[in-house]
Design an enzyme around this catalytic site. Sequence first.
Site, PDB file in Angstrom:
ATOM      1  N   ASP A 167       1.000  -1.200   0.226  1.00 48.92           N
ATOM      2  CA  ASP A 167       0.004  -0.019   0.098  1.00 48.92           C
ATOM      3  C   ASP A 167       0.836   1.308   0.126  1.00 48.92           C
ATOM      4  O   ASP A 167       1.863   1.287   0.740  1.00 48.92           O
ATOM      5  CB  ASP A 167      -0.828  -0.085   1.351  1.00 48.92           C
ATOM      6  CG  ASP A 167      -1.723   1.247   1.376  1.00 48.92           C
ATOM      7  OD1 ASP A 167      -2.806   1.216   0.385  1.00 48.92           O
ATOM      8  OD2 ASP A 167      -1.529   2.069   2.004  1.00 48.92           O
ATOM      9  N   GLU A 195       1.471  -0.744  -5.036  1.00 53.63           N
ATOM     10  CA  GLU A 195       0.426   0.185  -5.410  1.00 53.63           C
ATOM     11  C   GLU A 195       1.239   1.527  -5.471  1.00 53.63           C
ATOM     12  O   GLU A 195       1.280   2.080  -4.341  1.00 53.63           O
ATOM     13  CB  GLU A 195      -0.536   0.202  -4.002  1.00 53.63           C
ATOM     14  CG  GLU A 195      -1.842   0.882  -4.534  1.00 53.63           C
ATOM     15  CD  GLU A 195      -2.153   1.943  -3.669  1.00 53.63           C
ATOM     16  OE1 GLU A 195      -3.207   2.916  -3.943  1.00 53.63           O
ATOM     17  OE2 GLU A 195      -1.594   2.329  -2.543  1.00 53.63           O
TER      18      GLU A 195
HETATM   19  C1  NOJ Z   1      -4.553   2.989  -0.754  1.00 56.24           C
HETATM   20  C2  NOJ Z   1      -5.559   2.253  -0.495  1.00 56.24           C
HETATM   21  O1  NOJ Z   1      -6.213   1.647  -1.601  1.00 56.24           O
HETATM   22  C3  NOJ Z   1      -6.701   3.206  -0.080  1.00 56.24           C
HETATM   23  O2  NOJ Z   1      -7.945   2.217   0.311  1.00 56.24           O
HETATM   24  C4  NOJ Z   1      -6.120   3.960   1.129  1.00 56.24           C
HETATM   25  O3  NOJ Z   1      -7.348   4.651   1.683  1.00 56.24           O
HETATM   26  C5  NOJ Z   1      -4.890   4.520   1.246  1.00 56.24           C
HETATM   27  N1  NOJ Z   1      -4.045   3.732   0.444  1.00 56.24           N
HETATM   28  C6  NOJ Z   1      -4.222   4.895   2.329  1.00 56.24           C
HETATM   29  O4  NOJ Z   1      -3.765   3.550   3.148  1.00 56.24           O
END
Ligand code: NOJ
Length: 535
Positions: free
Chosen positions: A200, A242
């Site tokens: 993430d 991500e």
């Molecule tokens: C990306 C995640 O997909 C999202 O849902 C989240 O709010 C942010 N990162 C912060 O962790």
Amino acid sequence: MSSIPWWKTAVFYQIYPRSFQDSNGDGIGDIPGIIARLDYLRDLGVDAFWISPHYPSPRVDDGYDIADFYNVHPDYGTLEDFQRLVDEAHARGIRVLADLVLNHTSDQHPWFQASRRRQDPYTDWYVWSDTNDRYRNARIIFLDTESSNWAWDDVRKQYYWHRFYTQQPDLNYDNPQVQEEMLNVVRFWLDLGLDGYRMDAVPYLFEREGTNCESLPETHAYLKRVRREVEATYPDAVLLCEANQPLDDLRAYFGGDPADPSVPGDELHMGFHFALMPRLFMAIKRGERTPIVDILRRTPPIPANCQWCTFLRNHDELTLEMVTPEERAWMWDQYAPEPRMRLNLGIRRRLAPLLDNDHRTIELMHALIFALPGSPIIYYGDEIGMGDNIWLPDRNGVRTPMQWDDSPNAGFSTAATLPTPVIDDPIYGYRRVNVAAQQADPDSLWHRLRRMIRIYKALPALALGDLAFLEDQPPAVLAFRRHWEGDTILAYHNLSDRPQTIFLPPGQDAMSGQTLSAGDYRLPPYAYLWLRATG
Ligand code: NOJ
Ligand code: CA
């Protein structure tokens, strides 16, 4: 094929734990519920699933605000349940990925509570400042709710840094203790048998004055370290990046040498192709291939030991951060005409409503993410064309309970009331749109996607092959060749609502097995053809 890592040929699936299956009637999906549905995933044919955060959390950001990295949210079950999930999935040949949130914690995390009281060793575990004017070049991500990346803490009498919600303080990666501790977290779940992580928000680990505080060299160095540690002990594990970033910056997360793709990647194995995703929606709305061809031409080559992950939707808004302001305005206009459908720089809607509930285009869009380079991931519920609920706040509208059947609560839960209601409208409601109904209908979207998964696995060129566009086709047809080890697949996709005539070499329709001779071929509206070349 033995030297090919499993994730290069895998079909992935994303599970939102709170909304997949409730096992104990409290209205909240949980891990025993997921275990009860593993046979479903096996029947669908997916190889791996990613489960969004399962950790204890006050859920301000629905679990991305973690209060304990070493445990399971009590609503979801116990550590033993998690262990059982991994074991039961493995027994069915399915791999499991969890979310790894390196960048921040919840403000309720004991580390933050100790840090704000200046209790060692946690005093410097977060990014504290006497002023709120440092790192001014860093953008705000949650534009609709946050006005600054700094928040005042009344206990410590200092500001702390946060790239997401105020309740999600960023960890201080300049502190070696933080670096070490997060490696312990990485190892903890892999030791339970986990097969990898969806990484993430990785661009934001370090901050430096005068920069936008994204994708800094220090951040890459730390991620390379994570990769080294993982590879040394868990060589099969995958790290899926991500990073919603411009293409060149995205490329950097694979490591290796950006100037020379023959140098193996040494950072994250896989990365979501954030630039491709919105172009798929542009192309299908315009009925022509240019947006897809353009973005793939601009996509830098990646090392052979890496892989893209192609996706259509996920649990967040459909992000439009990686398109131009003009393209964004056009996308909002086309796909999110009502203000309620918009969030931050994106669109908070599900796949089926975005595509006007047309199962032909839902299937076609999946065909694109399967046939283009990268391993595809399916967002739970999209395989049956679930709808959304734009009246729910934030991104909850695309996280509603899975619709299993037409019984009360869609077979998701036996609770009297649900914290997130099941969709119950005349078009997308669970009485009409549910797994049981589609499993009973051999021509349903579910069966079509299931067939697609099976065929995809029989065509390794789609997962592993090189890509060449076939330009001598009508503009509405996206056609390309994928070639791998003597196998050539020609993939044709009609992006328009009119039939298109294409010219085929001799081959075999991979879906039907039918032999096709060379010559003109009529591709119906929104149809696709994957042809195994025989000529
Ligand atoms: C990306 C995640 O997909 C999202 O849902 C989240 O709010 C942010 N990162 C912060 O962790
Ligand atoms: Ca439950």
